[in-house]
Design an enzyme around this catalytic site. Structure first.
Site, mmCIF file in Angstrom:
data_model
loop_
_atom_site.group_PDB
_atom_site.id
_atom_site.type_symbol
_atom_site.label_atom_id
_atom_site.label_comp_id
_atom_site.label_asym_id
_atom_site.label_seq_id
_atom_site.Cartn_x
_atom_site.Cartn_y
_atom_site.Cartn_z
ATOM 1 N N HIS A 41 -6.249 6.581 4.581
ATOM 2 C CA HIS A 41 -4.564 6.335 3.876
ATOM 3 C C HIS A 41 -4.946 5.872 2.268
ATOM 4 C CE1 HIS A 41 -0.973 4.057 4.391
ATOM 5 N NE2 HIS A 41 -1.807 2.781 2.737
ATOM 6 N N HIS A 87 5.128 3.628 7.513
ATOM 7 C CA HIS A 87 4.506 2.654 7.510
ATOM 8 C C HIS A 87 4.066 2.661 8.866
ATOM 9 C CE1 HIS A 87 3.640 -1.687 5.872
ATOM 10 N NE2 HIS A 87 3.233 -0.758 4.823
ATOM 11 N N ASP A 494 6.825 15.147 0.483
ATOM 12 C CA ASP A 494 6.864 15.621 2.002
ATOM 13 C C ASP A 494 5.669 14.011 2.614
ATOM 14 O OD1 ASP A 494 4.525 15.167 1.622
ATOM 15 O OD2 ASP A 494 4.331 17.794 1.453
ATOM 16 N N GLY A 531 4.020 12.378 -2.234
ATOM 17 C CA GLY A 531 3.802 12.288 -0.767
ATOM 18 C C GLY A 531 3.470 11.598 -0.188
#
Length: 742
Positions: A41, A87, A494, A531
């Site tokens: 992440h 999310h 993006d 992005g």
């Protein structure tokens, strides 16, 4: 430490490299920091090498990837900051709070550039809407987005919503935010010299969101209840106060740099800021304002509590900052300072609880070149023979498509959002792109004579069938939607949503999709300035492994000169309707909603975009709109040509008589989702002007029919009627279907 590293999301090899680098075993707090910042992440360790393929520079680019948001120049007075983020995992575990905090987080990304947030968009993917769990997720997510955006006073002006079985346990919630900056007043997450202080402002720190970054980087199982504490809880009213406080702080020139607190909390924000500044940082954790008693250093550093920002400030500004924090009912405290030694240190009541090189936390996270191979399903779906399809009744097919959750009206979703708060929304949701006027609410002299257009696109099914061509297809559609309202593209942001990259088949999808997108962006000359990558959208249940479709989501940002634009709706009785674009190739039904809904098949190849003709079409549309030759424009996409024509009619009270002369099979003619095709309407006296101009640039046109005053759809093939329907009945089916399902 027997396999304790697994608790922090690290592999054995990663842990051993940390021990070797430090010359010792890291303690519990240090492991937490490294586990969070080395997570997929935060570190993009599976995708970083591929992201370098995207073009990131252009004549409008002020700030490309690497900061909290991208920034482009709109004109000499106004810059635009924007970004999209995911999310996804939190929204499955806790749909309302997961979606709400996704909105809050993307607002702060834009805010940290010194921009006032003025618009939101969202791209959503769910399982099939008749499933009870999916209904719960859909309602929670939409309510969470509307609660946060409406309460904070930022309009949600557009987006998209799709339903496919593969998203059943991995919904996608991608949130976009656009902000405006007075030209030349952008901030970065930077300190300029050692000794500058770190001022934490906003909400107090609690235990919500701890392990959030690690959780967002892992696959799911049936047991998600235990992950519920990893989901943050947001307060939009606090965020509104934080926005206004920061705008005042910027107006008073009290700050050097700004970093929002997102994934990995204070540890992530301070270490990333130190790395970008090429400095070190020291934190004093006992100074952090807490909302819960007894929080330990690990919890304080890695809490992902919402509505917090980290400011780099000079010592002589601290008193004024504290006064403003108090005025806006916010917490505000100095929690650290910048150093010149490149080390991250955290103290708690005088005890050193973490000491790591900043570069180890940030730059030295591993980068993987994971194995990839073409999935077996590719050959299977491409062996599909369209000519063997059973011919279906056109009327029956049309009714099934209009009631499909991917074609029918999404008004149930966007009517829950306040899309006109702030009075900047010129074109509301439901069209090809949203349009905004620009005005700066603090300094009235800062405004733009240009309009800003935003289009949000993604088509996981097309990318699933052919990741490379699907990547090109998505970029082309996002830019075509801008062109349909008359906007020149400035840049793209993006969000790349994919499955588990440790599976070679998924890694191949990711690699090929990025290559397709990058090739298209380079050809169109449109840079990617910001992005997010969301991987591990996978669920393992007993023996079943479910990865999502590879789903890149794009938001294209464009500018409209002279404020001249058109919408997708037909305007005048008697106007003529044409299809323009790349029309001479044989179009297939591969990947179409028709194939899925009517025949129950996801198969075929993706229609390859002719990038040269696609770019010509964009330029042609912009010129036709600017010179007031056409009355409306709407691209052919999900559902095909017939759905596009009906969307042009719905809400107008008008009808359409189609006069067709085609040898092509009618299902293919009406329902193919081939690219580079746009429906336009034109006044009778401008018909020749349109045809001559389209021909002169090397594109094709096809006369379809005439707009009628009565709400009837009449279709004739070689003068013989083959379909006659009441448009109001069709519109009711289209408008009510999603609400009825949910």
């Amino acid at each position: 430490m027997e396999e304790v590293y697994k608790l922090y999301g690290l592999t054995k090899e990663e842990y051993e490299s940390i021990v070797k680098r430090l010359g010792r075993e890291p303690n519990h707090v240090e492991l937490g920091i490294l586990g969070a910042l080395w997570s997929e992440h935060c570190s993009y360790k599976s995708s970083k090498r591929l992201l370098k393929l995207f073009p990131t520079q252009g004549e409008h680019v002020i700030q490309g990837p690497g900061e909290n948001a991208g920034v482009v120049k709109l004109d000499d007075k106004v810059w635009l900051a924007f970004k999209i983020e995911s999310h996804n995992h939190p929204s499955f575990i806790e749909p309302f709070h997961g979606a709400a905090t996704g909105v809050g987080g993307i607002i702060r990304d834009v805010l940290s550039m010194g921009a006032r947030p003025i618009a939101l968009m969202d791209s959503l993917r769910f399982g099939l809407p008749l499933d009870s769990k999916t209904k719960h997720i859909v309602k929670g997510v939409v309510k969470g987005i509307s609660h946060y955006g409406n309460s904070v006073g930022i309009p949600t002006v557009g987006g998209e919503t799709f339903f496919e079985e593969c998203y059943k346990t991995n919904p996608l919630v991608n949130a976009f935010c656009l902000g405006i900056i007075p030209a030349g007043r952008m901030f970065r997450a930077r300190a300029t010299k050692p000794g500058q202080l770190l001022f934490l402002i906003g909400s107090s720190t609690g235990r919500d969101g701890i392990h959030g970054a690690v959780m967002a980087s892992g696959e799911f199982s049936e047991d998600t209840e235990s992950k519920r504490p990893n989901v943050q809880v947001g307060d939009p009213y606090f965020e509104k106060k934080l926005i206004e406080a920061l705008m005042r702080i910027i107006e008073e020139d009290l700050v050097v740099g700004i970093q929002d607190l997102g994934a990995a909390g204070l540890a992530g924000a301070s270490s990333e800021l130190a790395n970008k500044s090429k400095m070190g940082v020291v934190l004093y954790l006992e100074r952090v304002p807490l909302r819960e008693e007894g929080m330990n250093p690990y919890e304080i550093l890695l809490s992902e509590s919402q509505e917090r920002m980290l400011l780099v400030v000079e010592r002589d500004k601290v008193q004024r900052l504290k006064e403003l924090a108090k005025d806006f009912h916010l917490e505000g405290e100095v929690v650290g300072e910048m150093t010149d030694d490149g080390m991250f240190r955290a103290y708690f009541h005088g005890e050193l609880v973490a000491e790591l090189p900043v570069s180890l936390i940030t730059e030295e996270a591993p980068v993987y070149e994971r194995p990839s191979r073409e999935p077996d399903y590719i050959k299977q779906v491409r062996s599909f023979k369209e000519e063997e399809l059973e011919q279906k009744d056109i009327k029956d097919s049309l009714l099934k498509l209009l009631s499909s959750p991917n074609v029918c009206s999404k008004e149930w979703v966007y009517s829950q959002y306040d899309y006109q708060v702030g009075t900047n929304t010129v074109l509301v949701p439901g069209g090809d792109a949203a349009i905004l006027r620009i005005k700066w609410v603090v300094s009235p002299e800062i405004k733009s004579e240009k309009l800003v257009a935003l289009s949000c696109e993604g088509n996981g099914r097309m990318v699933f069938l052919n990741p490379y061509e699907g990547g090109k297809y998505v970029v082309a559609e996002a830019l075509r939607n801008l062109a349909c309202v008359g906007a020149q593209p400035l840049a793209i942001t993006d969000c790349l949503n994919f499955g588990n990259p440790e599976r070679p088949e998924v890694m191949w999808q990711l690699e090929m999709a990025i290559r397709g997108m990058a090739d298209a962006c380079k050809f169109f000359g449109v840079p990617v300035v910001s992005g997010n990558v969301s991987l591990y959208n996978e669920t393992v249940e007993e023996k079943e492994i479910r990865n999502i479709y590879p789903t890149p989501i794009l938001v294209a940002v464009g500018a409209i000169e002279g404020k001249r634009f058109v919408t997708h709706k037909f305007e005048e009785e008697g106007s003529l309707v044409f299809l323009i674009g790349d029309l001479k190739r044989s179009w297939g039904l591969g990947g179409s909603e028709y194939l899925k809904v009517v025949h129950g098949i996801v198969a075929g190849d993706v229609p390859a975009v002719d990038l040269k003709k696609e770019k010509l079409l964009h330029e042609t549309l912009i010129k036709l709109i600017k010179e007031e030759i056409i009355l409306s424009a709407h691209d052919v996409s999900t559902g095909g040509l017939m759905i596009a024509l009906l969307e042009c009619l719905f809400g107008t009270g008008l009808g359409l008589e189609l006069n067709l002369y085609t040898e092509e099979a009618l299902d293919r003619f009406f329902f193919s989702e081939s690219p580079t095709r746009v429906v336009v309407s034109v006044e009778k006296d401008k018909e020749e002007l349109l045809k001559n101009y389209v021909e002169s640039v090397g594109l094709d046109w096809l006369y379809l029919g005439k707009v009628k005053g009565e709400p009837e759809l009449i279709v004739k093939l070689y003068e013989e009627p083959i379909l006659k329907e009441n448009v109001e009945d069709l519109e009711k089916l289209w408008r009510d279907s999603l609400a009825n399902m949910l």
